[in-house]
Motif scaffolding. Structure first.
Motif, PDB file in Angstrom:
ATOM      1  N   LYS A 285      52.068  40.949  12.661  1.00  0.00           N
ATOM      2  CA  LYS A 285      53.152  40.136  13.218  1.00  0.00           C
ATOM      3  C   LYS A 285      53.220  40.212  14.738  1.00  0.00           C
ATOM      4  O   LYS A 285      53.658  39.266  15.382  1.00  0.00           O
ATOM      5  N   THR A 286      52.822  41.343  15.313  1.00  0.00           N
ATOM      6  CA  THR A 286      52.809  41.479  16.767  1.00  0.00           C
ATOM      7  C   THR A 286      51.441  41.981  17.225  1.00  0.00           C
ATOM      8  O   THR A 286      50.838  42.831  16.578  1.00  0.00           O
ATOM      9  N   VAL A 287      50.975  41.419  18.334  1.00  0.00           N
ATOM     10  CA  VAL A 287      49.663  41.777  18.869  1.00  0.00           C
ATOM     11  C   VAL A 287      49.821  42.174  20.318  1.00  0.00           C
ATOM     12  O   VAL A 287      50.630  41.596  21.054  1.00  0.00           O
ATOM     13  N   LYS A 288      49.035  43.165  20.750  1.00  0.00           N
ATOM     14  CA  LYS A 288      49.046  43.603  22.140  1.00  0.00           C
ATOM     15  C   LYS A 288      47.608  43.665  22.634  1.00  0.00           C
ATOM     16  O   LYS A 288      46.718  44.128  21.919  1.00  0.00           O
ATOM     17  N   VAL A 289      47.385  43.187  23.856  1.00  0.00           N
ATOM     18  CA  VAL A 289      46.064  43.247  24.480  1.00  0.00           C
ATOM     19  C   VAL A 289      45.963  44.579  25.217  1.00  0.00           C
ATOM     20  O   VAL A 289      46.877  44.958  25.957  1.00  0.00           O
ATOM     21  N   ILE A 290      44.852  45.287  24.994  1.00  0.00           N
ATOM     22  CA  ILE A 290      44.649  46.571  25.677  1.00  0.00           C
ATOM     23  C   ILE A 290      43.493  46.449  26.662  1.00  0.00           C
ATOM     24  O   ILE A 290      42.604  45.608  26.503  1.00  0.00           O
ATOM     25  N   ASN A 291      43.516  47.282  27.684  1.00  0.00           N
ATOM     26  CA  ASN A 291      42.565  47.205  28.790  1.00  0.00           C
ATOM     27  C   ASN A 291      41.267  47.927  28.454  1.00  0.00           C
ATOM     28  O   ASN A 291      41.017  49.018  28.934  1.00  0.00           O
ATOM     29  N   THR A 292      40.463  47.309  27.609  1.00  0.00           N
ATOM     30  CA  THR A 292      39.149  47.844  27.264  1.00  0.00           C
ATOM     31  C   THR A 292      38.139  46.722  27.446  1.00  0.00           C
ATOM     32  O   THR A 292      38.289  45.653  26.867  1.00  0.00           O
ATOM     33  N   GLY A 293      37.137  46.954  28.261  1.00  0.00           N
ATOM     34  CA  GLY A 293      36.181  45.909  28.584  1.00  0.00           C
ATOM     35  C   GLY A 293      36.646  45.155  29.820  1.00  0.00           C
ATOM     36  O   GLY A 293      37.508  45.615  30.570  1.00  0.00           O
ATOM     37  N   SER A 294      36.044  43.981  30.030  1.00  0.00           N
ATOM     38  CA  SER A 294      36.420  43.195  31.206  1.00  0.00           C
ATOM     39  C   SER A 294      36.595  41.735  30.822  1.00  0.00           C
ATOM     40  O   SER A 294      36.089  41.276  29.801  1.00  0.00           O
ATOM     41  N   LEU A 295      37.310  41.015  31.679  1.00  0.00           N
ATOM     42  CA  LEU A 295      37.604  39.606  31.437  1.00  0.00           C
ATOM     43  C   LEU A 295      37.243  38.850  32.706  1.00  0.00           C
ATOM     44  O   LEU A 295      37.725  39.173  33.794  1.00  0.00           O
ATOM     45  N   SER A 296      36.363  37.824  32.577  1.00  0.00           N
ATOM     46  CA  SER A 296      35.937  37.066  33.755  1.00  0.00           C
ATOM     47  C   SER A 296      36.493  35.645  33.756  1.00  0.00           C
ATOM     48  O   SER A 296      36.431  34.964  34.760  1.00  0.00           O
ATOM     49  N   ARG A 297      37.030  35.187  32.633  1.00  0.00           N
ATOM     50  CA  ARG A 297      37.564  33.824  32.531  1.00  0.00           C
ATOM     51  C   ARG A 297      39.085  33.852  32.542  1.00  0.00           C
ATOM     52  O   ARG A 297      39.706  34.856  32.192  1.00  0.00           O
ATOM     53  N   ALA A 298      39.671  32.706  32.871  1.00  0.00           N
ATOM     54  CA  ALA A 298      41.127  32.568  32.833  1.00  0.00           C
ATOM     55  C   ALA A 298      41.557  32.312  31.389  1.00  0.00           C
ATOM     56  O   ALA A 298      41.047  31.406  30.737  1.00  0.00           O
ATOM     57  N   VAL A 299      42.474  33.111  30.901  1.00  0.00           N
ATOM     58  CA  VAL A 299      42.969  32.978  29.527  1.00  0.00           C
ATOM     59  C   VAL A 299      44.490  32.942  29.559  1.00  0.00           C
ATOM     60  O   VAL A 299      45.118  33.782  30.201  1.00  0.00           O
ATOM     61  N   LYS A 300      45.069  31.968  28.870  1.00  0.00           N
ATOM     62  CA  LYS A 300      46.531  31.887  28.782  1.00  0.00           C
ATOM     63  C   LYS A 300      46.958  32.456  27.427  1.00  0.00           C
ATOM     64  O   LYS A 300      46.579  31.942  26.379  1.00  0.00           O
ATOM     65  N   LEU A 301      47.766  33.531  27.469  1.00  0.00           N
ATOM     66  CA  LEU A 301      48.241  34.171  26.243  1.00  0.00           C
ATOM     67  C   LEU A 301      49.656  33.701  25.939  1.00  0.00           C
ATOM     68  O   LEU A 301      50.515  33.704  26.815  1.00  0.00           O
ATOM     69  N   THR A 302      49.884  33.324  24.681  1.00  0.00           N
ATOM     70  CA  THR A 302      51.212  32.866  24.261  1.00  0.00           C
ATOM     71  C   THR A 302      51.695  33.731  23.111  1.00  0.00           C
ATOM     72  O   THR A 302      51.032  33.810  22.078  1.00  0.00           O
ATOM     73  N   GLY A 303      52.842  34.376  23.284  1.00  0.00           N
ATOM     74  CA  GLY A 303      53.425  35.197  22.233  1.00  0.00           C
ATOM     75  C   GLY A 303      52.668  36.477  21.956  1.00  0.00           C
ATOM     76  O   GLY A 303      52.753  37.031  20.872  1.00  0.00           O
ATOM     77  N   ILE A 304      51.918  36.937  22.937  1.00  0.00           N
ATOM     78  CA  ILE A 304      51.117  38.149  22.779  1.00  0.00           C
ATOM     79  C   ILE A 304      51.460  39.085  23.931  1.00  0.00           C
ATOM     80  O   ILE A 304      51.523  38.661  25.087  1.00  0.00           O
ATOM     81  N   GLY A 305      51.654  40.359  23.630  1.00  0.00           N
ATOM     82  CA  GLY A 305      51.957  41.353  24.657  1.00  0.00           C
ATOM     83  C   GLY A 305      50.694  41.907  25.269  1.00  0.00           C
ATOM     84  O   GLY A 305      49.585  41.652  24.792  1.00  0.00           O
ATOM     85  N   ALA A 306      50.856  42.664  26.338  1.00  0.00           N
ATOM     86  CA  ALA A 306      49.707  43.283  26.985  1.00  0.00           C
ATOM     87  C   ALA A 306      50.157  44.561  27.678  1.00  0.00           C
ATOM     88  O   ALA A 306      51.300  44.659  28.128  1.00  0.00           O
ATOM     89  N   THR A 307      49.238  45.514  27.762  1.00  0.00           N
ATOM     90  CA  THR A 307      49.546  46.727  28.504  1.00  0.00           C
ATOM     91  C   THR A 307      49.527  46.391  29.989  1.00  0.00           C
ATOM     92  O   THR A 307      49.047  45.319  30.392  1.00  0.00           O
TER      93      THR A 307
END
Length: 143
Positions: free
Chosen positions: A106-128
């Motif tokens: 029901k709830t998702v959180k993005v954690i800082n593992t790996g790298s991100l090079s593209r622009a991503v729009k997150l909707t309804g998702i948490g992040a550290t």
């Protein structure tokens, strides 16, 4: 078959046990309670788990932690998996469709593992905090 002819099956209904009604009943005098002792007396019985004063089992065993049942509804997604996903907009349904999180989450959180090079729009998702900084540094956003 008529409603007035319906009867319970043979042996389904037994007469209630009438204790203390004479020796002919088989349950006279002591009424099936035996002689003397705590269990023979009215109102005299111990609580569940009582072991006669001995330390009960539930108090002899060591205390351990517990596993929260709400944890199974939480999911985690890494920055590396968002990179592989290749979608510009990500929400809970798209993560479930991609198989990155379980269907009962029901709830998702993005954690800082790996790298991100593209622009991503997150909707309804948490992040550290670290993941949020990495997403915004790549030009993405959280909503």
């Amino acid at each position: 078959m008529e409603l007035n002819t319906i009867k319970p099956a043979d042996g389904a209904k037994k007469p209630r046990r009438r204790v203390g009604r004479g020796i002919g009943s088989g349950l006279g005098k002591t009424a099936g309670r035996g002689h003397k002792g705590q269990k023979s007396r009215a109102g005299g019985y111990h609580k569940v788990g009582f072991e006669g004063g001995q330390m009960p089992l539930q108090r002899r065993l060591p205390k351990r932690g517990f596993k929260s049942q709400s944890l199974k509804f939480n999911g985690e997604v890494t920055l590396a998996s968002l990179e592989k996903l290749g979608a510009a907009e990500v929400d809970l349904l798209s993560l479930k469709a991609a198989g990155l999180v379980a269907q009962n989450v029901k709830t998702v959180k993005v954690i800082n593992t790996g790298s991100l090079s593209r622009a991503v729009k997150l909707t309804g998702i948490g992040a550290t905090a670290g993941a949020k900084a990495a997403i915004e540094a790549a030009g993405g956003s959280l909503a």
